[in-house]
Motif scaffolding. Sequence first.
Motif, PDB file in Angstrom:
ATOM      1  N   SER B  53      -1.692  -9.072 -15.321  1.00  0.00           N
ATOM      2  CA  SER B  53      -1.843  -7.639 -15.022  1.00  0.00           C
ATOM      3  C   SER B  53      -2.887  -7.016 -15.930  1.00  0.00           C
ATOM      4  O   SER B  53      -3.685  -6.190 -15.489  1.00  0.00           O
ATOM      5  CB  SER B  53      -0.517  -6.908 -15.227  1.00  0.00           C
ATOM      6  N   GLN B  95       2.043  -2.927  -9.747  1.00  0.00           N
ATOM      7  CA  GLN B  95       3.418  -3.355  -9.519  1.00  0.00           C
ATOM      8  C   GLN B  95       4.335  -2.141  -9.367  1.00  0.00           C
ATOM      9  O   GLN B  95       5.202  -2.120  -8.504  1.00  0.00           O
ATOM     10  CB  GLN B  95       3.859  -4.207 -10.703  1.00  0.00           C
ATOM     11  N   ASP B 173      -0.694  -6.595  -7.409  1.00  0.00           N
ATOM     12  CA  ASP B 173       0.076  -7.113  -8.547  1.00  0.00           C
ATOM     13  C   ASP B 173       1.499  -7.424  -8.086  1.00  0.00           C
ATOM     14  O   ASP B 173       2.276  -6.519  -7.814  1.00  0.00           O
ATOM     15  CB  ASP B 173       0.082  -6.086  -9.681  1.00  0.00           C
ATOM     16  N   GLU B 174       1.819  -8.708  -8.005  1.00  0.00           N
ATOM     17  CA  GLU B 174       3.143  -9.181  -7.580  1.00  0.00           C
ATOM     18  C   GLU B 174       3.635  -8.418  -6.352  1.00  0.00           C
ATOM     19  O   GLU B 174       4.723  -7.825  -6.378  1.00  0.00           O
ATOM     20  CB  GLU B 174       4.155  -9.037  -8.720  1.00  0.00           C
TER      21      GLU B 174
HETATM   22 MG    MG Z   1       2.329  -8.315 -14.676  1.00  0.00          MG
END
Ligand code: MG
Lengths: 365, 510, 311
Positions: B53, B95, B173-174
């Motif tokens: 990240s 995220q 992000d994820e």
């Molecule tokens: Mg992360």
Amino acid sequence: MNFILNRKLRISLIRKRESRKIIKIITPIISLIVAFFISVGIFSLAGVPPLTTIRVVIFGAFGSFHNFSETIVKMIPLLLTGLSVTLAFKVRFFNIGAEGQLIFGAITASGIALFLPNIFPDIPRIVLLPILILAGMIGGAVWILIPVLLKSYYRVSEVITTIMLNYVSILFMQYLYDGPWKDQHGWGFPGSARFVESALMPRFFGTRIHFTIILALGIAILLYWLLRNSRLGYEISVIGLNERAAQYAGMNTKKKLIIVVMLSGSIAGLAGVGEVSGVHCRLFEGLIAGYGFTATSIAWLARLNPLAVIPVAFFIAALSLGGDQLQIQLALPVSAVQIFIGIILLIILAGDFFLRYSIKISERE
Amino acid sequence: MLSEKIVEFENIACEMKGIVKDFYGAKANDDINFSVMRGEIHALLGENGAGKSTLMKILSGVYAADRGEIFINGEQVKIASPRTAIDYGIGMVHQHFSLVDVLTVTNNIILGDNSRDAWINEKKVINEIKNVAEKYGLNVNPNAYVWQLSLGEQQRVEILKLLMRGADILIFDEPTSVLTPQEVEGFFETLRILSSEGKSIIIITHKLNEVFNIADKVTILRKGKKIASVYPKDVTKHDLAKMMVGKEVILDIHKPKSNPGKPILILENISVKNDRGILALNNVNLDIKSSEILGIAGVSGNGQTELAEVIYGFRTPLSGKVIINGNEIEKFSTHSAITFGVSHIPEDRIGTGLIPQLSIKNNLILKDYRQKRFSGRGTLNSKNIYEYSMNLINTYNIEPSNPDKLIMILSGGNQQKVVLAREMTTDHNILIAMHPTFGLDVAGTEFVRQKLIEHCSDGGAILLISEDLDEIMQLSDRIAIIYQGEIQDIVDAQDANIESIGLMMAGEKA
Amino acid sequence: MTLSFLIPLLDVTIRAGTSLLFAVLGETISERAGVLNLGIEGIMIVGAFAGFATAYESGSLVLGLIAAMIAGALLSLIHAFLSVTVGANQVISGVALVAFGTGLANLLGRPYIGKLGPKFSRVAIPLLNKIPVIGKVLFDQDPMIYMSFILVIIIYLFLYKTKYGLQLRATGEDPQSADAMGVNVGKVRYLAVIIGGMLIGLGGAHLSLSYVAGWQDSLTAGRGWVAVALVIFSSWNPKRAFLACLIFGGIEGIQFRLQATGIALPTYFLRMLPYISTILVMWFVHLSSGTKKKLGAPGALNKFFDRESQA
Ligand SMILES: [Mg+2]
Ligand SMILES: Nc1ncnc2c1ncn2[C@@H]1O[C@H](COP(=O)(O)OP(=O)(O)O)[C@@H](O)[C@H]1O
């Protein structure tokens, strides 16, 4: 954050989690000095030459044994209200109303001092004084009860309510000494009748330094111990730092908040007792001195450490006394001292910057 | 030769060289080189805390790199803020979504697009949203407030936002952690359409399967360093895992078969409202026995938080009963939950479970500080507190091993160990473990899971709430599937199948 | 009630409410961007002083207003620096500003006590002022009052109908998201606090150049704090701010009217009215609307934004 100074050097601000102790101590001291000189500059704008200001202030506070003793006298309410605010801030209760609690404590104590001897004419000092003190502390606690209940049950901002109650308490006091408690022989003097002898605090060394100083110092030490070593102190730190975590730990945060804040109010109330029974010997206009803001700045300068409140209160007392001299000798308004209080706080806050960042000057690659 | 080089040069959409980023003296990114081609779907793989990240936040202007260079379409650029990144066509779906909850979808889209007129013309924007949404299959109601949307819908709004301001490099992000297995398929389909239009896609993940499902190329980070960039077709799952963790890992934890005893916690017809006054749990019935782990599977935001809050006394139900060891809880407060023996690993470690500004030892006694041994006669007993803390620090391998250190300076894994140590040691009947391994690296995850299994074998009853379906499958004896506050079904973990659980998580009754 | 009682009462209501209205509007802008500026009381009094002193020395009311705005902007700049750049405690910073501002204005204002300076006079708006009751009350007032009416509309339109208003609200609600969407959070906050401060300064100027029309020690007498409460009372909404200020103007009006009628109640108690009403109003607002969200408080009010800090 990076600032490029010139081609070769760059200044970077590096964020820190913890700052070194020495910085924590030095920042307030430097802030005080800077604030002092800025204030002197402002006074000179208002037509007072800088050196005169400095001379008057220093002489006013330390110029003679009498002046020095008066500094201590002035320090007593500042120490107590500073401690009061410190305690409240520890549970994140922004009590700006120390003045209101002080005045209300003074009112309740005065009520006892003025009328109890009428009922029991021979009541000895050893009995009357504790009653006065208790009454004043209860008065201060009751006066803060409204804001703390409104905060804990309805989330009403305590900043506004405590300040509003400052105004109300001032008006109420004025009503009392202008009306029902008027001094019959006072020729329009803004205060109540004089208390009987047995309602007056003992004084020391032929000065006006009164017994309350011992209570105040005792409370400072007690609070220091309480916050560090007691169960309640542990709870206070948890509630103040993270209320959700305090609930998670099963603490009754509302109840604890109310108790701690009432304690805070009672300490300010005690300051009021000291003023009426130790200094003025009556309920008196002189209680209106902007304690709310002054106490806030003392607590903040002392970084919410009860022991540190002692020297800070002393220092501010010296300045206030010097300020009083300015007012008397140079005809400056009472609130001129507030300029100084305000500037100290602003500079202290700006100084926090250095607690969070360190500055690094490095060569650019 | 020359012509080849030009072609390759033209194809690089973005390149990062020698990126270094330091947080309080720890290097989150250490000299990382990374590049992505136009039209490529590039996975950024690594354990939690590897620095993925951070690297992408540098690219999208959220963090400023301490050192390093960034090139967009071959030209060196300086990205000083998200604004500049946006101007270079970089868009990132974080995220935690970057949407303002109290505004409508349309207003969020306007906010994200600086090129719009000063005077807001909502009708026009709504039309545009509808067009783009249709083209990419990103169905949302433009007039809805963001807080009314599920996380899956919010993700669609985020993608719309990027597309409508013409982003060419899209970073996720994820992204799959908020989706059901079926929704993941739809999401991947959208990614494929986007890449076929020449957009570059970077997808951050720590799940190996996803790399093989979607990525053209994968870059692996470990402890802030870049390990390799490879084509998934050239490697095995095992290779990737090894690169990611740095040593051979056994990807499965073995949970011995347990013998559940008598019911410890029983929930009867529990209904509860959330903070917005909407029904969050509707008639929930559950029971957990001793020596049993009951897993709750569901997409986040379907009532899991409220479920834990009711049992722990943070929230009073509208109706229903909570019964522990045969006794009904009358008054819902955290204090009474603790007296009833409820232990709780909360979802937000720092916001609820720990006080970062206090020391390890003061956090370890957070639940038990009232006991005589810690504060007899109202005075803290520092000797007992110290010894107790040392003991737990040793049993749970908490680093650093000095009880006076502040929680703030601990890694996420060690912070979680502190919570775990406290909650498992304090007297209790039932343990609610909420996202217990969230944000932990493989070693930390393994440690926590092992402890939960041991605890269960020792007779403990555990309610395990997690969004990580693999974790639920691995640890649970039984699995309850929750959707919009209702329990869809409760199945035995042994004959559970991920497909059908995924369907139920999306609201389709099996 | 007779008209001869009602019209003066409504007239005072409007006139007393105006300085509050400027201050409430200014604070609304600041708080909508996420910065709690508790310094109103100090900014207002410095604005009142700067306005009066400048108008007195120059003879120009317009210059007075400009001075009040500059003074308000400068004081707010301090607050903006401390809360937006340094990340200091906003409550303490506000309190510091009040102490500083009050002290400064009282110190510098010494020579002006009791002096007669220029003041705004009533300018009737033709035709509209002929409407019964309303005409006299709303359209035969001083120009600053008209200005405040127009400001309510402008600020409302700005906040809800323009992209910049949207950015401002987003900044106060969720600076992380606003920042990620390309809004310059620091710039928006600085501007909001400074422009807010200008309006607050104007509120002070209305006191010294119209309502009280002169300078005296501690001229604002807690009005700044009342304004803080009224921002909450009006749910951070400029249209409701107008109503809230009318109510409080009315309380002040009633206080004066009662005092004038020589009612037996001691003046001290009458003078408590605005302060006690403020507390009651705050209680009432929270009583009627439980949680913070429903109150409409900006989500990131009083929260420092630092792009690189976690969560
Ligand atoms: Mg992360
Ligand atoms: N804003 C921040 N402040 C301090 N430390 C941070 C911050 N962001 C990330 N870190 C630290 O940097 C490391 C890498 O974090 P991150 O990039 O989020 O990892 P990943 O996304 O791969 O899980 C972690 O140790 C994390 O604690």
